[in-house]
Design a protein around this motif. Sequence first.
Motif, mmCIF file in Angstrom:
data_model
loop_
_atom_site.group_PDB
_atom_site.id
_atom_site.type_symbol
_atom_site.label_atom_id
_atom_site.label_comp_id
_atom_site.label_asym_id
_atom_site.label_seq_id
_atom_site.Cartn_x
_atom_site.Cartn_y
_atom_site.Cartn_z
ATOM 1 N N ILE A 95 -18.631 7.288 -34.829
ATOM 2 C CA ILE A 95 -17.635 6.458 -33.651
ATOM 3 C C ILE A 95 -17.324 4.963 -34.459
ATOM 4 O O ILE A 95 -18.173 4.441 -34.636
ATOM 5 N N SER A 96 -16.128 4.802 -34.502
ATOM 6 C CA SER A 96 -15.619 3.665 -34.995
ATOM 7 C C SER A 96 -14.817 2.866 -34.201
ATOM 8 O O SER A 96 -13.660 3.439 -33.596
ATOM 9 N N ILE A 97 -15.140 1.624 -33.659
ATOM 10 C CA ILE A 97 -14.304 0.996 -32.711
ATOM 11 C C ILE A 97 -13.935 -0.460 -33.466
ATOM 12 O O ILE A 97 -14.801 -1.295 -33.713
ATOM 13 N N LYS A 98 -12.727 -0.598 -33.572
ATOM 14 C CA LYS A 98 -12.242 -1.939 -34.423
ATOM 15 C C LYS A 98 -11.605 -3.002 -33.118
ATOM 16 O O LYS A 98 -10.452 -2.344 -32.673
ATOM 17 N N ARG A 99 -11.974 -4.043 -33.221
ATOM 18 C CA ARG A 99 -11.278 -5.192 -32.266
ATOM 19 C C ARG A 99 -10.619 -5.995 -33.279
ATOM 20 O O ARG A 99 -11.189 -6.647 -34.035
ATOM 21 N N LYS A 100 -9.227 -5.881 -32.945
ATOM 22 C CA LYS A 100 -8.285 -6.579 -34.181
ATOM 23 C C LYS A 100 -7.636 -7.680 -33.371
ATOM 24 O O LYS A 100 -6.833 -7.350 -32.451
ATOM 25 N N ASP A 101 -7.734 -8.941 -33.855
ATOM 26 C CA ASP A 101 -6.907 -10.172 -33.006
ATOM 27 C C ASP A 101 -5.357 -10.004 -33.555
ATOM 28 O O ASP A 101 -5.117 -9.495 -34.628
ATOM 29 N N LEU B 50 -9.743 2.814 -31.777
ATOM 30 C CA LEU B 50 -11.026 4.040 -31.537
ATOM 31 C C LEU B 50 -10.662 5.090 -32.484
ATOM 32 O O LEU B 50 -9.729 5.757 -32.238
ATOM 33 N N THR B 51 -11.532 5.461 -33.369
ATOM 34 C CA THR B 51 -11.884 6.716 -34.038
ATOM 35 C C THR B 51 -13.000 7.377 -33.875
ATOM 36 O O THR B 51 -13.989 7.078 -33.772
ATOM 37 N N ILE B 52 -13.128 8.687 -33.608
ATOM 38 C CA ILE B 52 -14.051 9.672 -33.435
ATOM 39 C C ILE B 52 -13.944 10.542 -34.438
ATOM 40 O O ILE B 52 -12.866 11.475 -34.502
ATOM 41 N N LYS B 53 -15.083 10.809 -35.390
ATOM 42 C CA LYS B 53 -14.930 11.760 -36.283
ATOM 43 C C LYS B 53 -16.235 12.751 -35.953
ATOM 44 O O LYS B 53 -17.157 12.219 -35.604
#
Length: 182
Positions: free
Chosen positions: A65-71, A98-101
């Motif tokens: 699970i990858s969660i990126k918070r981007k300003d 949100l990316t789930i692999k």
Amino acid sequence: MKKLQIFVITLLFISCNSKTEKNSETIKQINSLHKVAEIGTEKLYPIKKGTEIFDTLIVNKQINISIKRKDLDSYVVHKSWSSDKMFIEKYRNAEIILTIKQNENIIIDTIFRKEQFTKSFGKEFLDIAIFHNYWFNKIDENGIEFLGVLTEPETDNSFDFNNYFNFKTKSLEFSIPKESEE
């Protein structure tokens, strides 16, 4: 020991009484990732756009699970008055990726922005709120739960929401926790 205490108290007294020039530009550290720019009565949180990445690996299910918070370049502006001066605080908006692999195959790849929640939280609230953050909460045999927060900066005015990724339907379901509805 008493001399050391007197020395420390003297230093604290001197540092508390030191004055800075009102029109100078200062930079304050909020935490290790965010800085604040203060120019006169205007503040910007954070100064530069950044990206925070939260990766979670669930080994027994081979899920990443990858969660990126981007300003973003857009802001929520708060104005306040004190001592006959107007203070302007600008808070950067953010988007969440949100990316789930599973087994190296992408099963979900989506972007959340606060505007997507107008129906649930109202345009008036979203005009004064930022997408604070989004986290992995828990996993069970049926799916993965996430927690998101939209908040009006510098206040207690915020809304939590949950997303639940259902393994069977491969869909992301939205819900508002009962505590947030009250």
